[in-house]
Design a protein around this motif. Structure first.
Motif, PDB file in Angstrom:
ATOM      1  N   ARG A 438       0.840  -1.215   0.000  1.00  0.00           N
ATOM      2  CA  ARG A 438       0.000   0.000   0.000  1.00  0.00           C
ATOM      3  C   ARG A 438       0.872   1.260   0.000  1.00  0.00           C
ATOM      4  NH1 ARG A 438      -3.532  -3.080   4.208  1.00  0.00           N
ATOM      5  NH2 ARG A 438      -4.854  -4.225   2.771  1.00  0.00           N
ATOM      6  N   ALA A 439       2.027   1.190   0.686  1.00  0.00           N
ATOM      7  CA  ALA A 439       2.924   2.353   0.715  1.00  0.00           C
ATOM      8  C   ALA A 439       3.495   2.608  -0.684  1.00  0.00           C
ATOM      9  CB  ALA A 439       4.041   2.119   1.728  1.00  0.00           C
ATOM     10  N   ILE A 440       3.792   1.512  -1.394  1.00  0.00           N
ATOM     11  CA  ILE A 440       4.314   1.661  -2.765  1.00  0.00           C
ATOM     12  C   ILE A 440       3.231   2.280  -3.655  1.00  0.00           C
ATOM     13  CG2 ILE A 440       5.053   0.372  -4.816  1.00  0.00           C
ATOM     14  CD1 ILE A 440       6.482  -1.574  -2.826  1.00  0.00           C
ATOM     15  N   LYS A 441       2.003   1.789  -3.496  1.00  0.00           N
ATOM     16  CA  LYS A 441       0.887   2.346  -4.288  1.00  0.00           C
ATOM     17  C   LYS A 441       0.772   3.849  -4.015  1.00  0.00           C
ATOM     18  CE  LYS A 441      -3.262   2.672  -6.315  1.00  0.00           C
ATOM     19  NZ  LYS A 441      -3.379   2.796  -7.776  1.00  0.00           N
ATOM     20  N   LYS A 442       0.874   4.221  -2.750  1.00  0.00           N
ATOM     21  CA  LYS A 442       0.701   5.638  -2.382  1.00  0.00           C
ATOM     22  C   LYS A 442       1.815   6.492  -2.975  1.00  0.00           C
ATOM     23  CE  LYS A 442      -1.156   8.312   1.201  1.00  0.00           C
ATOM     24  NZ  LYS A 442      -0.988   8.933   2.407  1.00  0.00           N
ATOM     25  N   LEU A 443       3.022   5.936  -2.985  1.00  0.00           N
ATOM     26  CA  LEU A 443       4.176   6.654  -3.531  1.00  0.00           C
ATOM     27  C   LEU A 443       3.967   6.947  -5.023  1.00  0.00           C
ATOM     28  CD1 LEU A 443       7.202   7.493  -2.940  1.00  0.00           C
ATOM     29  CD2 LEU A 443       7.809   5.231  -3.810  1.00  0.00           C
ATOM     30  N   PHE A 444       3.465   5.945  -5.748  1.00  0.00           N
ATOM     31  CA  PHE A 444       3.267   6.113  -7.194  1.00  0.00           C
ATOM     32  C   PHE A 444       1.993   6.896  -7.500  1.00  0.00           C
ATOM     33  CE2 PHE A 444       6.346   2.739  -7.325  1.00  0.00           C
ATOM     34  CZ  PHE A 444       6.975   2.872  -8.543  1.00  0.00           C
ATOM     35  N   ASP A 445       0.975   6.696  -6.670  1.00  0.00           N
ATOM     36  CA  ASP A 445      -0.361   7.206  -7.007  1.00  0.00           C
ATOM     37  C   ASP A 445      -1.001   7.879  -5.780  1.00  0.00           C
ATOM     38  OD1 ASP A 445      -2.824   7.608  -8.214  1.00  0.00           O
ATOM     39  OD2 ASP A 445      -3.428   5.497  -8.210  1.00  0.00           O
ATOM     40  N   PRO A 446      -0.463   9.037  -5.372  1.00  0.00           N
ATOM     41  CA  PRO A 446      -0.906   9.638  -4.100  1.00  0.00           C
ATOM     42  C   PRO A 446      -2.400   9.959  -4.069  1.00  0.00           C
ATOM     43  CG  PRO A 446       0.533  11.127  -5.326  1.00  0.00           C
ATOM     44  CD  PRO A 446       0.591   9.818  -6.021  1.00  0.00           C
ATOM     45  N   ASN A 447      -2.981  10.229  -5.233  1.00  0.00           N
ATOM     46  CA  ASN A 447      -4.413  10.579  -5.242  1.00  0.00           C
ATOM     47  C   ASN A 447      -5.319   9.380  -5.542  1.00  0.00           C
ATOM     48  OD1 ASN A 447      -3.904  13.301  -4.670  1.00  0.00           O
ATOM     49  ND2 ASN A 447      -3.314  13.626  -6.816  1.00  0.00           N
ATOM     50  N   HIS A 448      -4.680   8.214  -5.652  1.00  0.00           N
ATOM     51  CA  HIS A 448      -5.432   6.976  -5.815  1.00  0.00           C
ATOM     52  C   HIS A 448      -6.413   7.045  -7.009  1.00  0.00           C
ATOM     53  CE1 HIS A 448      -5.349   3.382  -3.351  1.00  0.00           C
ATOM     54  NE2 HIS A 448      -6.557   3.112  -3.775  1.00  0.00           N
ATOM     55  N   ILE A 449      -5.894   7.490  -8.136  1.00  0.00           N
ATOM     56  CA  ILE A 449      -6.788   7.616  -9.303  1.00  0.00           C
ATOM     57  C   ILE A 449      -6.649   6.440 -10.273  1.00  0.00           C
ATOM     58  CG2 ILE A 449      -7.011  10.159  -9.258  1.00  0.00           C
ATOM     59  CD1 ILE A 449      -4.959   8.956 -11.951  1.00  0.00           C
ATOM     60  N   LEU A 450      -5.501   5.699 -10.194  1.00  0.00           N
ATOM     61  CA  LEU A 450      -5.282   4.679 -11.214  1.00  0.00           C
ATOM     62  C   LEU A 450      -5.772   3.301 -10.757  1.00  0.00           C
ATOM     63  CD1 LEU A 450      -4.190   4.521 -14.084  1.00  0.00           C
ATOM     64  CD2 LEU A 450      -2.034   3.717 -13.145  1.00  0.00           C
ATOM     65  N   ASN A 451      -6.770   2.814 -11.462  1.00  0.00           N
ATOM     66  CA  ASN A 451      -7.373   1.498 -11.195  1.00  0.00           C
ATOM     67  C   ASN A 451      -7.654   1.268  -9.704  1.00  0.00           C
ATOM     68  OD1 ASN A 451      -8.559  -0.809 -12.081  1.00  0.00           O
ATOM     69  ND2 ASN A 451      -6.687  -1.831 -12.749  1.00  0.00           N
ATOM     70  N   PRO A 452      -8.381   2.183  -9.074  1.00  0.00           N
ATOM     71  CA  PRO A 452      -8.655   2.025  -7.639  1.00  0.00           C
ATOM     72  C   PRO A 452      -9.557   0.828  -7.366  1.00  0.00           C
ATOM     73  CG  PRO A 452      -9.956   3.819  -8.557  1.00  0.00           C
ATOM     74  CD  PRO A 452      -9.035   3.355  -9.657  1.00  0.00           C
ATOM     75  N   GLY A 453      -9.446   0.307  -6.140  1.00  0.00           N
ATOM     76  CA  GLY A 453     -10.306  -0.813  -5.725  1.00  0.00           C
ATOM     77  C   GLY A 453      -9.726  -2.168  -6.064  1.00  0.00           C
ATOM     78  N   LYS A 454      -8.517  -2.193  -6.636  1.00  0.00           N
ATOM     79  CA  LYS A 454      -7.934  -3.476  -7.034  1.00  0.00           C
ATOM     80  C   LYS A 454      -6.828  -3.916  -6.068  1.00  0.00           C
ATOM     81  CE  LYS A 454     -10.628  -3.094 -10.436  1.00  0.00           C
ATOM     82  NZ  LYS A 454     -10.322  -2.557 -11.761  1.00  0.00           N
ATOM     83  N   MET A 455      -6.640  -5.189  -5.974  1.00  0.00           N
ATOM     84  CA  MET A 455      -5.531  -5.806  -5.220  1.00  0.00           C
ATOM     85  C   MET A 455      -5.471  -5.390  -3.756  1.00  0.00           C
ATOM     86  SD  MET A 455      -2.155  -6.565  -7.338  1.00  0.00           S
ATOM     87  CE  MET A 455      -1.592  -5.062  -8.009  1.00  0.00           C
ATOM     88  N   ASN A 456      -6.602  -4.934  -3.204  1.00  0.00           N
ATOM     89  CA  ASN A 456      -6.621  -4.578  -1.783  1.00  0.00           C
ATOM     90  C   ASN A 456      -5.624  -3.469  -1.462  1.00  0.00           C
ATOM     91  OD1 ASN A 456      -7.228  -4.767   0.920  1.00  0.00           O
ATOM     92  ND2 ASN A 456      -7.301  -7.004   0.887  1.00  0.00           N
ATOM     93  N   LEU A 457      -5.325  -2.573  -2.451  1.00  0.00           N
ATOM     94  CA  LEU A 457      -4.294  -1.547  -2.215  1.00  0.00           C
ATOM     95  C   LEU A 457      -4.895  -0.274  -1.636  1.00  0.00           C
ATOM     96  CD1 LEU A 457      -2.131  -1.957  -5.431  1.00  0.00           C
ATOM     97  CD2 LEU A 457      -1.566  -2.675  -3.117  1.00  0.00           C
TER      98      LEU A 457
END
Ligand SMILES: Cc1cc2nc3c(=O)[nH]c(=O)nc-3n(C[C@H](O)[C@H](O)[C@H](O)COP(=O)(O)OP(=O)(O)OC[C@H]3O[C@@H](n4cnc5c(N)ncnc54)[C@H](O)[C@@H]3O)c2cc1C
Length: 457
Positions: A438-457
């Motif tokens: 989840r920290a990696i996801k946040k680093l790449f995508d701070p606004n959570h716009i790319l394919n949200p709701g997937k992989m429990n991220l």
């Protein structure tokens, strides 16, 4: 997504590459999984600069963007579960370069697997993963899901063939990862991080693939067993003998029965079947390996061993395996196909355990898969309008995932996590691992716009 955003999207990709017409949105609500949700609009970018501008806009206005290849994913990865924009990459479909001497093919993400295969064949090369959906799925989708296929035991999965990527990050910046070399030991491996990231960390806009010389000599055989344990022991002994078949497929009793009864195939009444393929650059090489395989099969009481004597006979044997999905699907209105994977030595424990679980819920099922790399595909059929069957399916799937993890396995060998398996990820990964993801996801995508709701991220 308001009118002014839609207008800006049209300006980026052109009127002809944008739609918010309901009739055109409907097919984009689905992939090949059991999930659906309609997007608000679809774009078909044709250049990486457009991808970058769209993601920049999405961040400014905080709307979700879901990348999509051909929509053949089996875990809901391309279903736009939070609505927003669907980004269909299928128009970015050029094979940019084939550098045979460098063992490289450089492609855009929308290239269909089979198109690359056809382009490489005259050079005597191939890109090995070969998913069964190869006639339609895209290479971008293959990289994003780390797709595999029946040759996985010998040749690995997509991850083993990606040398470098060009990726547009969720905030719109363009990066290149990896190198143009067959090997590299330089820095953290960002390429591998993107492979299998299911469109959650960036949009892949170019792929540098490692290609391999194609072994043209192939031997194919099938064998039947009246005892599942003998089939399992054969798999273990074949691998122990030092032979790695290019395919080693296992079919359970239900699969054989369904193919015989529904598919009208001429198959014996047995408990299990194995389909094996060996390959090499000479006939002698492929035959030497197949002789060893047959030796093991005989030692483990295999009956009705058939060895293909021609390409046609080999195709006939593979027809057995390739027909399973479509024939089994006729048993109920809906079905789910899982891709649980365990260490090879645990494959029979998994098959038996899955049988017991699904049997308990009274749903029709078949189990088959790539025994050579421990990957089974239980396919469970059900009727979605029947709440009892829906609940039975949910419980059965959860128990299958628990069993897989108890056996030291993984929830997904090749289809990815997407929406379907997201709730079960904690069965496999502890909270430290999940928090890191989840920290990696946040680093790449701070606004959570790319394919949200997937992989429990
Ligand atoms: C009949 C059938 C047989 C199948 N057989 C196999 C098999 O043998 N092995 C196997 O592994 N799979 C198999 N699959 C599943 C599926 O074909 C693979 O997962 C394939 O890799 C998906 O490719 P796609 O282009 O359809 O991707 P999609 O379904 O469109 O997308 C899959 C995921 O990739 C992401 N994505 C797509 N393109 C990009 C991009 N350019 N950048 C970033 N993210 C992107 C999406 O957001 C999504 O999360 C099968 C499916 C079917 C229907």
């Amino acid at each position: 997504m308001n009118l002014s955003i839609k207008q800006k999207l049209k300006e980026i990709v052109g009127e002809e590459n944008f739609t918010d017409d309901l009739i055109e949105l409907v097919p984009y609500a689905y992939d090949a999984s059991d999930h659906d949700h309609r997007p608000e609009a679809v774009v078909w970018p044709t250049h990486k600069e457009q991808v970058s501008q769209i993601l920049f806009l999405a961040n400014a206005h905080r709307f979700p963007v879901t990348p999509r290849g051909a929509g053949t994913g089996l875990s809901g990865g391309a279903v736009p579960v939070q609505g927003g924009l669907m980004m269909d990459l299928s128009k970015m479909n050029r094979i940019l370069d084939m550098r045979i001497a460098d063992r490289q093919a450089i492609v855009e993400p929308g290239v269909v697997y089979a198109d690359l295969e056809n382009a490489l064949t005259p050079h005597g090369f191939f890109f090995p993963p070969d998913p069964s959906s190869s006639s339609v799925c895209t290479l971008g989708g293959n990289v994003a899901t780390n797709a595999g296929g029946i040759r996985g035991a010998k040749y690995g999965t997509t991850r083993d063939y990606v040398l470098g990527l060009e990726v547009v990050l969720p905030e719109g910046q363009l990066i290149r990862t990896g190198s143009n070399c067959i090997k590299s030991a330089s820095g953290l491996d960002l390429t591998r991080l993107f492979v299998g990231s299911e469109g959650t960390l960036g949009v892949i806009t170019e792929i540098t693939l490692k290609i391999s010389p194609k072994p043209f000599a192939i031997k194919t055989a099938s064998a039947s067993f009246s005892n599942l344990g003998d089939a399992g022991q054969s798999v273990i002994e074949i691998i122990r003998s030092g032979i790695i078949p290019s395919a080693l497929e296992l079919l359970d009793e239900n699969t054989i029965r369904v193919l015989r009864d529904q598919g009208k195939m001429d198959l014996p009444q047995v408990t299990a079947m194995i389909l094996a393929e060996t390959d090499g650059y000479t006939d002698g090489e492929a035959s030497f390996q197949m002789d060893k395989v047959i030796e093991v099969l005989k030692r483990n009481h295999a009956t009705d061993i058939r060895i293909a004597r021609s390409t046609q006979e080999a195709e006939d044997l593979w027809k057995i395996r390739k027909s399973i999905g479509s024939i089994a699907a006729q048993l109920r209105t809906h079905n789910v196909s899982e891709d649980v994977t365990v260490p090879i030595s645990k494959i029979i424990d998994l098959m038996t355990g899955i049988s017991n679980i699904v049997h308990h819920y009274g749903l029709p099922f078949v189990i088959f898969g790539h025994a050579g790399d421990g990957n089974l595909h239980p396919r469970i059929m059900y009727d979605r309008s029947n709440p009892e069957q829906v609940e039975g399916l949910r419980k059965a799937v959860e128990e299958i995932f628990k069993l897989t993890c108890q056996l030291g396995g993984t929830l997904s060998g090749e289809h990815g996590i997407g929406l379907a398996k997201a709730p079960y990820l904690p069965l496999e990964h502890d909270s430290m691992n999940l928090n890191l993801m989840r920290a990696i996801k946040k680093l790449f995508d701070p606004n959570h716009i790319l394919n949200p709701g997937k992989m429990n991220l």
